[in-house]
Motif scaffolding. Structure first.
Motif, PDB file in Angstrom:
ATOM      1  N   VAL A  32      37.242  33.582  23.693  1.00 35.95           N
ATOM      2  CA  VAL A  32      36.466  32.363  23.459  1.00 35.95           C
ATOM      3  C   VAL A  32      36.944  31.249  24.383  1.00 35.95           C
ATOM      4  O   VAL A  32      38.140  30.923  24.417  1.00 35.95           O
ATOM      5  CB  VAL A  32      36.595  31.902  21.993  1.00 35.95           C
ATOM      6  CG1 VAL A  32      35.961  30.526  21.799  1.00 35.95           C
ATOM      7  CG2 VAL A  32      35.979  32.922  21.050  1.00 35.95           C
ATOM      8  N   ASP A  33      36.030  30.708  25.145  1.00 35.45           N
ATOM      9  CA  ASP A  33      36.258  29.460  25.872  1.00 35.45           C
ATOM     10  C   ASP A  33      35.267  28.450  25.313  1.00 35.45           C
ATOM     11  O   ASP A  33      34.072  28.518  25.616  1.00 35.45           O
ATOM     12  CB  ASP A  33      36.051  29.649  27.373  1.00 35.45           C
ATOM     13  CG  ASP A  33      36.502  28.426  28.171  1.00 35.45           C
ATOM     14  OD1 ASP A  33      36.636  27.344  27.569  1.00 35.45           O
ATOM     15  OD2 ASP A  33      36.697  28.557  29.393  1.00 35.45           O
ATOM     16  N   PRO A  34      35.721  27.516  24.484  1.00 35.92           N
ATOM     17  CA  PRO A  34      34.783  26.632  23.796  1.00 35.92           C
ATOM     18  C   PRO A  34      34.091  25.638  24.710  1.00 35.92           C
ATOM     19  O   PRO A  34      33.005  25.149  24.389  1.00 35.92           O
ATOM     20  CB  PRO A  34      35.672  25.910  22.786  1.00 35.92           C
ATOM     21  CG  PRO A  34      37.032  25.907  23.430  1.00 35.92           C
ATOM     22  CD  PRO A  34      37.124  27.237  24.143  1.00 35.92           C
ATOM     23  N   GLU A  82      35.792  24.643  19.618  1.00 35.79           N
ATOM     24  CA  GLU A  82      36.558  25.839  19.255  1.00 35.79           C
ATOM     25  C   GLU A  82      36.643  25.996  17.745  1.00 35.79           C
ATOM     26  O   GLU A  82      36.532  27.116  17.220  1.00 35.79           O
ATOM     27  CB  GLU A  82      37.960  25.789  19.869  1.00 35.79           C
ATOM     28  CG  GLU A  82      38.761  27.063  19.624  1.00 35.79           C
ATOM     29  CD  GLU A  82      39.939  27.193  20.552  1.00 35.79           C
ATOM     30  OE1 GLU A  82      39.733  27.340  21.780  1.00 35.79           O
ATOM     31  OE2 GLU A  82      41.088  27.162  20.062  1.00 35.79           O
ATOM     32  N   ALA A 104      41.428  32.563  21.780  1.00 33.76           N
ATOM     33  CA  ALA A 104      40.679  31.341  22.063  1.00 33.76           C
ATOM     34  C   ALA A 104      41.537  30.407  22.911  1.00 33.76           C
ATOM     35  O   ALA A 104      42.728  30.219  22.635  1.00 33.76           O
ATOM     36  CB  ALA A 104      40.270  30.654  20.765  1.00 33.76           C
ATOM     37  N   GLU A 105      40.931  29.812  23.917  1.00 30.21           N
ATOM     38  CA  GLU A 105      41.691  29.060  24.921  1.00 30.21           C
ATOM     39  C   GLU A 105      42.605  28.005  24.317  1.00 30.21           C
ATOM     40  O   GLU A 105      43.792  27.933  24.654  1.00 30.21           O
ATOM     41  CB  GLU A 105      40.749  28.399  25.924  1.00 30.21           C
ATOM     42  CG  GLU A 105      41.509  27.602  26.971  1.00 30.21           C
ATOM     43  CD  GLU A 105      40.627  26.928  27.998  1.00 30.21           C
ATOM     44  OE1 GLU A 105      41.168  26.474  29.018  1.00 30.21           O
ATOM     45  OE2 GLU A 105      39.403  26.847  27.778  1.00 30.21           O
ATOM     46  N   GLU A 106      42.078  27.155  23.439  1.00 28.33           N
ATOM     47  CA  GLU A 106      42.893  26.052  22.937  1.00 28.33           C
ATOM     48  C   GLU A 106      43.985  26.544  21.989  1.00 28.33           C
ATOM     49  O   GLU A 106      45.090  26.021  21.985  1.00 28.33           O
ATOM     50  CB  GLU A 106      42.012  24.992  22.280  1.00 28.33           C
ATOM     51  CG  GLU A 106      40.934  24.420  23.188  1.00 28.33           C
ATOM     52  CD  GLU A 106      41.444  24.025  24.565  1.00 28.33           C
ATOM     53  OE1 GLU A 106      42.583  23.528  24.673  1.00 28.33           O
ATOM     54  OE2 GLU A 106      40.710  24.240  25.543  1.00 28.33           O
ATOM     55  N   GLU A 107      43.694  27.562  21.194  1.00 33.07           N
ATOM     56  CA  GLU A 107      44.746  28.136  20.356  1.00 33.07           C
ATOM     57  C   GLU A 107      45.853  28.745  21.208  1.00 33.07           C
ATOM     58  O   GLU A 107      47.039  28.559  20.919  1.00 33.07           O
ATOM     59  CB  GLU A 107      44.168  29.194  19.405  1.00 33.07           C
ATOM     60  CG  GLU A 107      43.449  28.628  18.200  1.00 33.07           C
ATOM     61  CD  GLU A 107      43.295  29.637  17.084  1.00 33.07           C
ATOM     62  OE1 GLU A 107      43.098  29.197  15.930  1.00 33.07           O
ATOM     63  OE2 GLU A 107      43.373  30.860  17.337  1.00 33.07           O
ATOM     64  N   TRP A 129      39.179  34.291  29.235  1.00 34.27           N
ATOM     65  CA  TRP A 129      38.145  33.585  28.463  1.00 34.27           C
ATOM     66  C   TRP A 129      37.185  32.826  29.376  1.00 34.27           C
ATOM     67  O   TRP A 129      36.085  32.485  28.962  1.00 34.27           O
ATOM     68  CB  TRP A 129      38.770  32.642  27.437  1.00 34.27           C
ATOM     69  CG  TRP A 129      39.867  31.777  27.986  1.00 34.27           C
ATOM     70  CD1 TRP A 129      39.744  30.674  28.779  1.00 34.27           C
ATOM     71  CD2 TRP A 129      41.280  31.958  27.779  1.00 34.27           C
ATOM     72  NE1 TRP A 129      40.972  30.145  29.078  1.00 34.27           N
ATOM     73  CE2 TRP A 129      41.937  30.913  28.480  1.00 34.27           C
ATOM     74  CE3 TRP A 129      42.035  32.883  27.069  1.00 34.27           C
ATOM     75  CZ2 TRP A 129      43.324  30.787  28.486  1.00 34.27           C
ATOM     76  CZ3 TRP A 129      43.408  32.757  27.084  1.00 34.27           C
ATOM     77  CH2 TRP A 129      44.047  31.720  27.785  1.00 34.27           C
ATOM     78  N   ASP A 184      36.544  20.088  23.516  1.00 37.76           N
ATOM     79  CA  ASP A 184      37.086  21.446  23.578  1.00 37.76           C
ATOM     80  C   ASP A 184      37.540  21.896  22.190  1.00 37.76           C
ATOM     81  O   ASP A 184      37.232  23.003  21.736  1.00 37.76           O
ATOM     82  CB  ASP A 184      38.285  21.506  24.529  1.00 37.76           C
ATOM     83  CG  ASP A 184      37.938  21.175  25.973  1.00 37.76           C
ATOM     84  OD1 ASP A 184      37.870  22.098  26.788  1.00 37.76           O
ATOM     85  OD2 ASP A 184      37.750  19.981  26.280  1.00 37.76           O
ATOM     86  N   LYS A 185      38.268  21.018  21.522  1.00 38.25           N
ATOM     87  CA  LYS A 185      38.859  21.395  20.232  1.00 38.25           C
ATOM     88  C   LYS A 185      37.814  21.449  19.122  1.00 38.25           C
ATOM     89  O   LYS A 185      37.853  22.338  18.263  1.00 38.25           O
ATOM     90  CB  LYS A 185      39.981  20.416  19.891  1.00 38.25           C
ATOM     91  CG  LYS A 185      41.125  20.481  20.901  1.00 38.25           C
ATOM     92  CD  LYS A 185      42.285  19.568  20.542  1.00 38.25           C
ATOM     93  CE  LYS A 185      43.421  19.721  21.558  1.00 38.25           C
ATOM     94  NZ  LYS A 185      44.594  18.880  21.216  1.00 38.25           N
TER      95      LYS A 185
END
Length: 278
Positions: free
Chosen positions: A96-98, A58, A76-79, A225, A54-55
């Protein structure tokens, strides 16, 4: 495709969609390297799973988008999960969904995707969905929607235009593989359903955009996202996504009294037919 107009600037939609497609494929390559090597699964604060993939994905996407369009904010999901949501969105921003479908990634069933969308005044106007295991990329914008085959080297090869279909007498429904609810079953009971297909991630939208399914109801929590890129592809193919009340789904929900930031309401995605035809 015409340029996307805004009071402040005009963007070449074709050029930006190409940037998004290239970023999604590069992110998919990073994901597949980790998929092959093995990975650790961690839990975020909301108990949803996250992995190194995921990271890594992203980071690839953010670098590409910020280089191409440094003035457009990115959600962005993880951010966001780390408290780094943009302070101000303005009229245009990315979602953004990585790695959409982390559970599918962990379960190694191939139904995970990379999602990148551009939102303009609440509407998903450009979208890219890439399924790296399948070697399939879907993209959509004002010029229409298409499906692109991506080879083992990550290079686009054959492509075809895709369109959603008109409502048939019997519907093919798609539902979440990991998050199906009784409310979904109750809703579908009101239609003549020939078949219900379970598939993970934003591939559900892509089945509708391909004309291979007709309806995707979601009566459970999703984030913007999760849906924006697939929704953009579906709209470009002639379909759409509405709330249960019949309003087109919009994006950029912040500080809502009844939900988290960027959380979607319940929705129903359809092929080339509107709620008025239900």
């Amino acid at each position: 495709m015409n340029g996307i107009s805004d009071a402040a600037e005009t963007i070449d939609g074709d050029a930006l969609l190409s940037v998004m497609e290239t970023a999604a494929i590069a992110a998919g390559r990073a994901i597949m390297e980790i998929y092959a090597a093995g990975f650790e699964v961690l839990l975020k604060d909301d108990n949803s799973p996250v992995t190194q993939a995921d990271k890594a994905a992203e980071a690839v996407i953010l670098a590409a988008l910020r280089k191409a369009t440094p003035d457009i904010p990115i959600v962005a999901e993880e951010e966001v999960s780390e408290g780094q949501a943009p302070a101000h969105l303005g009229s245009r921003f990315y979602l953004v969904d990585p790695l959409d479908g982390t559970r599918e990634f962990v379960g190694r069933n191939g139904d995970f995707t990379v999602n990148i969308a551009l939102i303009d005044h609440g509407i998903p106007v450009l979208g890219v969905v890439y399924a790296p295991v399948r070697g399939l990329l879907f993209s959509g914008g004002p010029g229409g929607a298409r499906e692109v085959m991506v080879d083992a080297q990550g290079l686009p090869s054959a492509h075809r235009i895709i369109t959603a279909r008109d409502r048939p007498p019997q519907l093919i429904a798609v539902a979440s593989r990991s998050h199906r609810t009784p409310e979904t079953d109750d809703y579908l009971a009101g239609f003549d359903i020939a078949e219900c297909v379970s598939v993970g991630s934003s591939l559900k939208f892509c089945l509708l955009a391909r004309g291979e399914a007709d309806i995707y109801p979601r009566f459970g929590p999703t984030m913007e996202w999760d849906t924006a890129a697939g929704d953009a592809v579906l709209r470009a193919a002639g379909g759409g996504t509405w709330t249960p009340e019949g309003r087109l789904l919009t994006y950029g929900r912040r500080m809502q009294p009844d939900s988290r930031e960027f959380e979607n309401p319940f929705f129903i995605a359809r092929g080339r037919w509107s709620p008025a035809q239900s």
